[in-house]
Design an enzyme around this catalytic site. Sequence first.
Site, PDB file in Angstrom:
ATOM      1  N   SER A  75       5.782  -4.732  -2.284  1.00  0.00           N
ATOM      2  CA  SER A  75       5.401  -3.405  -2.750  1.00  0.00           C
ATOM      3  C   SER A  75       5.866  -2.364  -1.733  1.00  0.00           C
ATOM      4  CB  SER A  75       3.887  -3.353  -2.995  1.00  0.00           C
ATOM      5  OG  SER A  75       3.526  -2.176  -3.669  1.00  0.00           O
ATOM      6  N   GLY A  82       0.813  -1.213   0.000  1.00  0.00           N
ATOM      7  CA  GLY A  82       0.000   0.000   0.000  1.00  0.00           C
ATOM      8  C   GLY A  82       0.842   1.256   0.000  1.00  0.00           C
ATOM      9  N   GLY A  83       2.105   1.113  -0.400  1.00  0.00           N
ATOM     10  CA  GLY A  83       3.019   2.246  -0.319  1.00  0.00           C
ATOM     11  C   GLY A  83       3.188   2.660   1.129  1.00  0.00           C
TER      12      GLY A  83
END
Length: 536
Positions: free
Chosen positions: A220, A138-139
Amino acid sequence: MSQLELNATSPFTYIMNMKTNLMLMCATLMMVVMGCGHSADPLVVETHTGLIKGVEQEGTLAFLGIPYAKVERFMPPQPVGGWKEMRLCDHWGPQAMQMTHGRELSEEEMSEKNSCVLNVWTTDKKACKPVMVWLHGGGFESGTSAWNPGMGLAKKDVVVVSVNHRLNILGFLDLSACSEQYKNSANVGMLDIVAALQWVQKNIRQFGGDPTNVTIFGESGGGGKVGTLLCMPSAKGLFHKAIIMSGTILNINNKTMSEELGKAVLKELDIDAKHIERIKEIPYKELYAAGQRAMAASIGTRKPGTPMMWGFGPTPDGVTLLQQPFQPGFSDISSDIPILIGTTFNELQRPLYNEPMTLDEARTGLKKTFGENTEEYIRVFGETYPDYVPQDLLCIDWLFRPKTIITADSIAESRNADTYMYMFAWRSPESKSSQHGAELKFCFNTLHHSPNELPQPTPEDYRLADLMSSSWAQFAHTGKPSVEGLPAWKPYTSANGEMLVFDYECKIVHNHDRELNQIIDAHCFKQLEEFKEKNK
């Protein structure tokens, strides 16, 4: 008791004292055997802040929503207060504040003050297993540990921990130029994760985990967090191995940018430095909106697909964070940490495999990115992947793989510990591609939790999940990811380019796509090079 004391004590008193001492000895023995009356229940654990009770999940003991820190807005995390009564930890704790699209979430589902919680999965509280601490994607903007439950991986002889921490403007607003008390505010979201790792050091033995063998891993944005921890002095010694999955997007925040953004936020809120405490009273949605306006008015808003990130994310300050990761490597303080790093075949590229496409149509699309070098790109692509289809030319990852090679080259040559590289090439039966995050259900061994992406897993799917989750767990055990059923897997160097490809047929390749990714890097990261030139 001396003879003089015996003579001065009545027989009755002496006998009563002996009975009392005997009862105390029996009680002590019972407490040892029964673990103070609680550990006989496998779902009860005594942490340093109090007793908790978990729940059974698919053959594991799960303890969900355990508080590990308390927070005050824009301040570093503080130790959580204890509790006297047993705390029920049988459901997810609240996620960090973030913008949600749809229904409003309750305080139990999303909270500013109570979102520093973690989850633990184990199968044997009396063991001393490697610990794997998961950092969600989700960054640095959004996400929750609830996305990836750990029970499947915990069955691979490890203890799994996952973490919620502060995100976006609450985790990464730099107010240091406005007030000394906020000198750490630019990185409190990462300091939350450090606090979670400190909690693991204090408590994980009670869950059957070994605090001297901790692996951090994430995908991510979670992979970006792993890379960031490798550059944080306060995290040194709290973990011993690292897995970075599709995480090499470059954070270009520097102190000048983050301070400018912080001042712009105060301007949007009409708050001056003398009254900076007012920012603690601003409702979250209003604060978030001011942050987005401030970014647009100061350092600029990042567009989706941009090959670098900035804004509300970690910022090097020389103390909390020594440098940004992946530029090209990590701080020297992590030189002894073995690293497993990799990507998926398609990542964030739009999957076009369910659409008919000719080579000429692909060529037309490629010219927008590669211009006069389009034919060279197609030629090298064909040498790299002889069995390609036209869609592959446009759908292969252009964002993570080039920088993953550059990072792996750097760390393999400059660090003491080994580096291993992988690529996940399995393709979904729905999209016919290997998208960003597609590997998570395999490395967590939770195919049955993905009905939308994989409604009917095949025996080959289950075998791949078993191999990949076993490999991840083996890396946590030994720092080497090789397991029975996989080809022999050696450490990566820039010379050998060794990489294991995870698919129905797993195989080892050597620098098979280096030339291709040099072309991609030259054409897809022009904006990054312009930024570097500007900020020399």
